[in-house]
Write an enzyme that holds these catalytic residues in place. Structure first.
Site, mmCIF file in Angstrom:
data_model
loop_
_atom_site.group_PDB
_atom_site.id
_atom_site.type_symbol
_atom_site.label_atom_id
_atom_site.label_comp_id
_atom_site.label_asym_id
_atom_site.label_seq_id
_atom_site.Cartn_x
_atom_site.Cartn_y
_atom_site.Cartn_z
ATOM 1 N N ARG A 60 13.759 -15.981 27.035
ATOM 2 C CA ARG A 60 12.841 -16.551 28.038
ATOM 3 C C ARG A 60 13.418 -17.872 28.588
ATOM 4 N NH1 ARG A 60 11.850 -12.590 26.825
ATOM 5 N NH2 ARG A 60 12.790 -12.379 28.851
ATOM 6 N N HIS A 108 0.170 -24.320 26.544
ATOM 7 C CA HIS A 108 0.709 -23.335 25.601
ATOM 8 C C HIS A 108 2.134 -23.656 25.156
ATOM 9 C CE1 HIS A 108 -2.394 -20.242 27.271
ATOM 10 N NE2 HIS A 108 -2.930 -21.104 26.436
HETATM 11 P P1 NAD Z 1 -2.041 -14.722 33.340
HETATM 12 O O1 NAD Z 1 -3.156 -14.449 32.435
HETATM 13 O O2 NAD Z 1 -1.930 -16.063 33.868
HETATM 14 O O3 NAD Z 1 -1.991 -13.442 34.446
HETATM 15 C C1 NAD Z 1 -1.081 -13.355 35.507
HETATM 16 C C2 NAD Z 1 -1.852 -13.495 36.793
HETATM 17 O O4 NAD Z 1 -0.948 -13.782 37.827
HETATM 18 C C3 NAD Z 1 -2.632 -12.223 37.203
HETATM 19 O O5 NAD Z 1 -3.973 -12.539 37.470
HETATM 20 C C4 NAD Z 1 -1.921 -11.774 38.483
HETATM 21 O O6 NAD Z 1 -2.802 -11.186 39.433
HETATM 22 C C5 NAD Z 1 -1.364 -13.083 38.993
HETATM 23 N N1 NAD Z 1 -0.224 -12.989 39.890
HETATM 24 C C6 NAD Z 1 0.771 -12.077 39.928
HETATM 25 N N2 NAD Z 1 1.640 -12.348 40.925
HETATM 26 C C7 NAD Z 1 1.197 -13.484 41.519
HETATM 27 C C8 NAD Z 1 1.662 -14.273 42.607
HETATM 28 N N3 NAD Z 1 2.778 -13.974 43.264
HETATM 29 N N4 NAD Z 1 0.938 -15.359 42.959
HETATM 30 C C9 NAD Z 1 -0.203 -15.690 42.295
HETATM 31 N N5 NAD Z 1 -0.690 -14.978 41.266
HETATM 32 C C10 NAD Z 1 0.007 -13.887 40.873
HETATM 33 O O7 NAD Z 1 -0.726 -14.676 32.753
HETATM 34 P P2 NAD Z 1 -0.228 -13.666 31.733
HETATM 35 O O8 NAD Z 1 0.972 -13.072 32.314
HETATM 36 O O9 NAD Z 1 -1.341 -12.808 31.297
HETATM 37 O O10 NAD Z 1 0.152 -14.688 30.590
HETATM 38 C C11 NAD Z 1 -0.742 -15.335 29.741
HETATM 39 C C12 NAD Z 1 0.054 -16.319 28.886
HETATM 40 O O11 NAD Z 1 1.408 -15.883 28.629
HETATM 41 C C13 NAD Z 1 0.224 -17.602 29.630
HETATM 42 O O12 NAD Z 1 -0.916 -18.332 29.416
HETATM 43 C C14 NAD Z 1 1.543 -18.152 29.082
HETATM 44 O O13 NAD Z 1 1.329 -18.881 27.908
HETATM 45 C C15 NAD Z 1 2.353 -16.932 28.760
HETATM 46 N N6 NAD Z 1 3.301 -16.650 29.879
HETATM 47 C C16 NAD Z 1 3.967 -17.697 30.476
HETATM 48 C C17 NAD Z 1 4.844 -17.448 31.519
HETATM 49 C C18 NAD Z 1 5.548 -18.638 32.170
HETATM 50 O O14 NAD Z 1 5.692 -19.673 31.552
HETATM 51 N N7 NAD Z 1 5.980 -18.517 33.441
HETATM 52 C C19 NAD Z 1 5.062 -16.135 31.949
HETATM 53 C C20 NAD Z 1 4.368 -15.079 31.312
HETATM 54 C C21 NAD Z 1 3.488 -15.355 30.260
#
Ligand code: NAD
Length: 236
Positions: A60, A108
């Site tokens: 990651r 997180h």
């Molecule tokens: P989340 O619960 O925040 O869900 C992802 C959301 O992003 C969905 O509601 C989806 O509709 C939305 N989405 C998708 N594409 C988008 C866009 N282009 N613009 C705006 N919104 C968009 O996240 P998750 O994936 O369920 O992850 C939960 C936990 O996992 C996080 O709280 C984090 O701790 C970890 N996580 C972190 C990262 C990171 O750091 N970038 C990535 C994945 C997961």
């Protein structure tokens, strides 16, 4: 610093980083980069197979180092010219910081850091970042360093300062989160009755059980956030 500036709190989730190439996991059937969350994001998984968990987070980290902030991250920086802006992110990436946001609170954890398994306050930068956490990299108690990540099932130490920021906010912007992961998903309920709340997410309009005050904007962060920022800059 202008004391009369309105306060904006941004609650961001994985969706704001999706257009930077970092996968969310609710959009991929509960898998995160082909791993089951139970296998790599829990304290039990770390105890069972530290090499797998540390290796997963090293991957990651490598992915985050290649990613760049997108217009959703950068638009939020512009808001600081007219507002007192605080970002509370569920993300473990550093794209808000690299975009230039001044105040970022990670709920997180932070993928750029490692933490002692004995003393949770013993947190260090991973150096060099490109190598990640190595097996055999020990804390001062002689135990393997772990990723500075809040795993599922663990307490979220920053939830109280985050709730306080939301209580003080005039405007709350919720961006790119499925509002499924607690306690982060409950933060919006700390908003004052007169606070404005906007929710930007492609699936915003299908979200259930939201407060009636929440204005839902169905769109991707890369386009909908800059539009929202333009509107807020005009209103300031
Ligand atoms: P989340 O619960 O925040 O869900 C992802 C959301 O992003 C969905 O509601 C989806 O509709 C939305 N989405 C998708 N594409 C988008 C866009 N282009 N613009 C705006 N919104 C968009 O996240 P998750 O994936 O369920 O992850 C939960 C936990 O996992 C996080 O709280 C984090 O701790 C970890 N996580 C972190 C990262 C990171 O750091 N970038 C990535 C994945 C997961």
């Amino acid at each position: 610093m202008n004391e009369n500036r309105k306060k904006i709190v941004v609650l961001s989730g994985a969706g704001i980083s999706a257009e930077s190439g970092i996968q969310t996991f609710r959009d991929s059937d509960g898998l995160w980069e082909n791993y089951r969350v139970e296998d790599v994001c829990t304290p039990e998984a770390l105890a069972r197979d530290p090499e797998l968990v540390i290796g997963f987070y090293n991957q990651r980290l490598a992915q985050v180092l290649k990613a760049k902030p997108n217009p959703g991250h950068t638009a939020l920086v512009e808001l600081e010219q007219k507002y007192d802006v605080r970002i509370v992110t569920q993300n473990i990436d550093d794209l808000h910081e690299r975009a230039g946001s001044s105040n970022v609170l990670h709920l997180h954890g932070d993928i750029r850091k490692k933490r002692s398994q004995v003393d949770p306050d013993d947190i260090e930068d991973i150096v060099p970042l490109e190598k990640g956490i190595r097996m055999g990299d020990l804390d001062r108690y002689g135990k393997q360093f772990r990723p500075h990540i809040v795993f599922f099932g663990e307490a979220v130490p920053n939830i109280e300062p985050a709730a306080k920021l939301v209580e003080e906010a005039d405007i709350v912007l919720i961006i790119g989160t499925s509002l499924n992961v607690y306690p982060a998903a409950g933060l919006m309920y700390y908003a004052r009755p007169d606070a404005k709340i906007y929710y930007i997410d492609p699936k915003a309009e299908s979200a259930k059980g939201l407060d009636k005050r929440v204005v839902c904007i169905a769109g991707k962060a890369g386009t909908a956030v800059p539009e929202m920022v333009r509107q807020l800059m005009e209103e300031a």
